[in-house]
Design a protein around this motif. Structure first.
Motif, PDB file in Angstrom:
ATOM      1  N   VAL A  26      58.863  19.221  26.582  1.00 11.03           N
ATOM      2  CA  VAL A  26      57.495  18.813  26.934  1.00 11.03           C
ATOM      3  C   VAL A  26      57.303  18.910  28.442  1.00 11.03           C
ATOM      4  O   VAL A  26      58.141  18.438  29.207  1.00 11.03           O
ATOM      5  N   LEU A  27      56.207  19.541  28.848  1.00  9.61           N
ATOM      6  CA  LEU A  27      55.836  19.564  30.269  1.00  9.61           C
ATOM      7  C   LEU A  27      54.607  18.672  30.445  1.00  9.61           C
ATOM      8  O   LEU A  27      53.569  18.910  29.812  1.00  9.61           O
ATOM      9  N   SER A  28      54.739  17.655  31.266  1.00  8.45           N
ATOM     10  CA  SER A  28      53.605  16.756  31.526  1.00  8.45           C
ATOM     11  C   SER A  28      52.728  17.361  32.627  1.00  8.45           C
ATOM     12  O   SER A  28      53.129  18.320  33.302  1.00  8.45           O
ATOM     13  N   ASN A  29      51.555  16.754  32.824  1.00  6.44           N
ATOM     14  CA  ASN A  29      50.698  17.218  33.918  1.00  6.44           C
ATOM     15  C   ASN A  29      51.388  17.021  35.265  1.00  6.44           C
ATOM     16  O   ASN A  29      51.213  17.822  36.186  1.00  6.44           O
ATOM     17  N   ASP A  30      52.189  15.961  35.369  1.00 10.93           N
ATOM     18  CA  ASP A  30      52.914  15.747  36.633  1.00 10.93           C
ATOM     19  C   ASP A  30      53.944  16.859  36.849  1.00 10.93           C
ATOM     20  O   ASP A  30      54.182  17.266  37.992  1.00 10.93           O
ATOM     21  N   ASP A  31      54.552  17.346  35.755  1.00  9.34           N
ATOM     22  CA  ASP A  31      55.474  18.497  35.894  1.00  9.34           C
ATOM     23  C   ASP A  31      54.713  19.706  36.423  1.00  9.34           C
ATOM     24  O   ASP A  31      55.210  20.464  37.258  1.00  9.34           O
ATOM     25  N   MET A  32      53.486  19.904  35.923  1.00  5.25           N
ATOM     26  CA  MET A  32      52.689  21.051  36.375  1.00  5.25           C
ATOM     27  C   MET A  32      52.379  20.926  37.880  1.00  5.25           C
ATOM     28  O   MET A  32      52.365  21.922  38.599  1.00  5.25           O
ATOM     29  N   ALA A  33      52.141  19.690  38.301  1.00  2.00           N
ATOM     30  CA  ALA A  33      51.794  19.455  39.714  1.00  2.00           C
ATOM     31  C   ALA A  33      52.968  19.774  40.647  1.00  2.00           C
ATOM     32  O   ALA A  33      52.765  19.936  41.854  1.00  2.00           O
ATOM     33  N   LYS A  34      54.187  19.850  40.066  1.00  2.00           N
ATOM     34  CA  LYS A  34      55.347  20.248  40.894  1.00  2.00           C
ATOM     35  C   LYS A  34      55.380  21.766  41.070  1.00  2.00           C
ATOM     36  O   LYS A  34      56.051  22.282  41.943  1.00  2.00           O
ATOM     37  N   MET A  35      54.664  22.499  40.184  1.00  2.00           N
ATOM     38  CA  MET A  35      54.712  23.970  40.225  1.00  2.00           C
ATOM     39  C   MET A  35      53.513  24.583  40.942  1.00  2.00           C
ATOM     40  O   MET A  35      53.634  25.589  41.610  1.00  2.00           O
ATOM     41  N   VAL A  36      52.320  23.996  40.722  1.00  2.00           N
ATOM     42  CA  VAL A  36      51.101  24.546  41.315  1.00  2.00           C
ATOM     43  C   VAL A  36      50.277  23.410  41.922  1.00  2.00           C
ATOM     44  O   VAL A  36      50.526  22.235  41.615  1.00  2.00           O
ATOM     45  N   GLU A  37      49.285  23.771  42.748  1.00  2.58           N
ATOM     46  CA  GLU A  37      48.470  22.750  43.401  1.00  2.58           C
ATOM     47  C   GLU A  37      47.467  22.203  42.389  1.00  2.58           C
ATOM     48  O   GLU A  37      46.389  22.790  42.157  1.00  2.58           O
ATOM     49  N   THR A  38      47.847  21.128  41.725  1.00  3.27           N
ATOM     50  CA  THR A  38      46.960  20.505  40.739  1.00  3.27           C
ATOM     51  C   THR A  38      47.317  19.028  40.647  1.00  3.27           C
ATOM     52  O   THR A  38      48.276  18.575  41.286  1.00  3.27           O
ATOM     53  N   THR A  39      46.543  18.290  39.848  1.00  2.42           N
ATOM     54  CA  THR A  39      46.848  16.868  39.643  1.00  2.42           C
ATOM     55  C   THR A  39      46.645  16.524  38.172  1.00  2.42           C
ATOM     56  O   THR A  39      45.881  17.194  37.465  1.00  2.42           O
ATOM     57  N   ASP A  40      47.309  15.450  37.763  1.00  2.00           N
ATOM     58  CA  ASP A  40      47.112  14.937  36.398  1.00  2.00           C
ATOM     59  C   ASP A  40      45.626  14.625  36.184  1.00  2.00           C
ATOM     60  O   ASP A  40      45.050  14.946  35.141  1.00  2.00           O
ATOM     61  N   GLU A  41      45.014  14.047  37.215  1.00  2.00           N
ATOM     62  CA  GLU A  41      43.607  13.651  37.123  1.00  2.00           C
ATOM     63  C   GLU A  41      42.710  14.888  36.876  1.00  2.00           C
ATOM     64  O   GLU A  41      41.855  14.876  35.997  1.00  2.00           O
ATOM     65  N   TRP A  42      42.945  15.992  37.629  1.00  3.59           N
ATOM     66  CA  TRP A  42      42.117  17.199  37.473  1.00  3.59           C
ATOM     67  C   TRP A  42      42.277  17.749  36.047  1.00  3.59           C
ATOM     68  O   TRP A  42      41.286  18.052  35.369  1.00  3.59           O
ATOM     69  N   ILE A  43      43.518  17.851  35.613  1.00  4.46           N
ATOM     70  CA  ILE A  43      43.745  18.485  34.297  1.00  4.46           C
ATOM     71  C   ILE A  43      43.122  17.642  33.178  1.00  4.46           C
ATOM     72  O   ILE A  43      42.432  18.160  32.299  1.00  4.46           O
TER      73      ILE A  43
END
Ligand code: UT7
Length: 354
Positions: A26-43
């Protein structure tokens, strides 16, 4: 699979089993934020997605398909050897060929079946369902296995925040059978607009014979004009659902459950606004899995059947949309078992910005 002249008559079609499978990682939104410029809140606000499952190491999409198929067969109470048609909707198979249907066939112990893969991106499962229904209706097949399986993690530019946060991997499967005395498929609708194909596509990197000039290298990853696809979806989905109901001679109130392709919670909210279908009548699980392309409709259907949201006899509207650009709906009566209702907490209604 073959049919004699005597068998060429109209059969009723029943949908009697469903199953699904997702990979364990499982990849969480926080995991995504480690890879690209994004946030859990935006997603969460823009899409409703909180996490997605992805293949890892030597895990194969085919194995997810096999697991989903086996679950669907168990629910239907039939053996793999009873199946005489297998259609797999996928645009991300593990192999160019054979068709994934070949691997599924062997794994479930089916020897007398015909089968093939069908590529229509996120609309693929509904297209495969409609196709299998025609095979059964005409007497060509008696029992069919229909899968939607995709692993977009394999065709993703993991540095592109516009796409990589949206998708997940999964497989889902259903079993259909012929019936002499009951017809559970009410109506369908299918559409393709090739003029908008460039709005959502993933290309191959091609090579020519080495002594000839080589083609210009192409981007092999998913490329999407999100804003345009969003506008397209909120326009065509309501009209496809209305058309399917008109074909069935029914009204919006007759729908018990809407199983929409899980692309964006804001698209579901738009269905609520434009068609008046309440959230309680929709299956929503994209918060956990993201957009699983061809797998999303059977994955959502499976969850809704197993948690009791869909009961035997319920009228289910499915609608897929995406790359093509394609969109299709299939309206049927769930004719498989009923499960005890599990209290299901719907994802929070935050965001909702259309
Ligand atoms: O399954 C096939 C069907 N696919 C769909 O149905 C997808 C349909 N489209 C969508 O769901 C939405 O269009 C998206 C979720 C893809 C994007 O949401 P949006 O509200 O349409 O955002 P946008 O593309 O208009 O971008 C708004 C801003 C942009 O920044 P600027 O140009 O305003 O400065 C983007 O660069 O948001 C930015 N952005 C991000 N920011 C943080 C785009 N992706 C991200 C991200 N994190 N992951």
């Amino acid at each position: 699979m073959s049919n004699s002249k005597q068998e060429r008559k109209q059969y009723g079609v029943k949908i009697i089993g469903v199953g699904s499978s997702v990979p364990p990682t499982v990849l969480s939104n926080d995991d995504m934020a480690k890879m690209v410029e994004t946030t859990d809140e935006w997603i969460q606000t823009r899409t409703g997605i909180r996490s997605r499952h992805v293949l890892s190491g030597d895990e194969m999409l085919t194995d997810l398909g096999i697991e989903a198929a086996k679950q669907a067969l168990v629910m239907a109470g039939i053996d793999g050897s009873d199946i005489d048609l297998i259609i797999v909707a996928t645009t991300t198979p593990d192999e160019r060929y054979p068709a994934m249907a070949s691997r599924i066939q062997t794994a479930i112990g089916s020897t007398k079946s015909f089968g093939f893969d069908l590529a229509l991106a996120c609309t693929g499962f509904v297209a495969a369902l409609i196709t299998a229904e025609q095979f059964i209706r005409s007497g060509m097949a008696k029992k069919a296995l229909v899968l939607g399986a995709d692993a977009h993690s394999r065709v993703m530019d993991w540095s592109d925040r516009n796409t990589c946060v949206l998708f997940g991997d999964a497989a889902g499967a259903v079993v259909l059978e012929a019936s002499e005395d009951f017809d559970g498929f009410l109506a369908n609708d299918g559409n393709l607009d090739g003029s908008k194909a460039d709005e959502l596509h993933a290309d191959y990197n091609l090579v020519n014979c080495p002594i000839l000039p080589q083609p210009t290298p192409r981007n092999p990853y998913v490329q999407m004009n999100g804003r345009e696809v969003f506008k397209f979806a909120v326009g065509v989905v309501p009209s496809s659902i209305r058309q399917t109901l008109e074909n069935a001679g029914e009204t919006l109130e007759d729908i018990d459950t809407l199983v929409l392709h899980q692309a964006n919670i804001r698209i579901m909210d738009a269905m609520n606004e434009r068609l008046g279908i309440p959230r309680e009548k929709m299956v929503i699980n994209l918060d956990k899995y993201g957009n699983t392309s061809a797998a999303s409709v059977p994955l959502a259907l499976d969850e809704a059947v197993r948690n009791g949201q869909i009961q035997n006899g319920n009228r289910v509207m499915t609608c897929g949309f995406g790359g093509g650009l394609a969109w299709a709906s299939s309206y049927f009566i769930w004719s498989g078992p009923s499960f005890e209702k599990i209290a299901y907490i719907q994802p929070a209604q935050e965001g909702g910005r259309a």
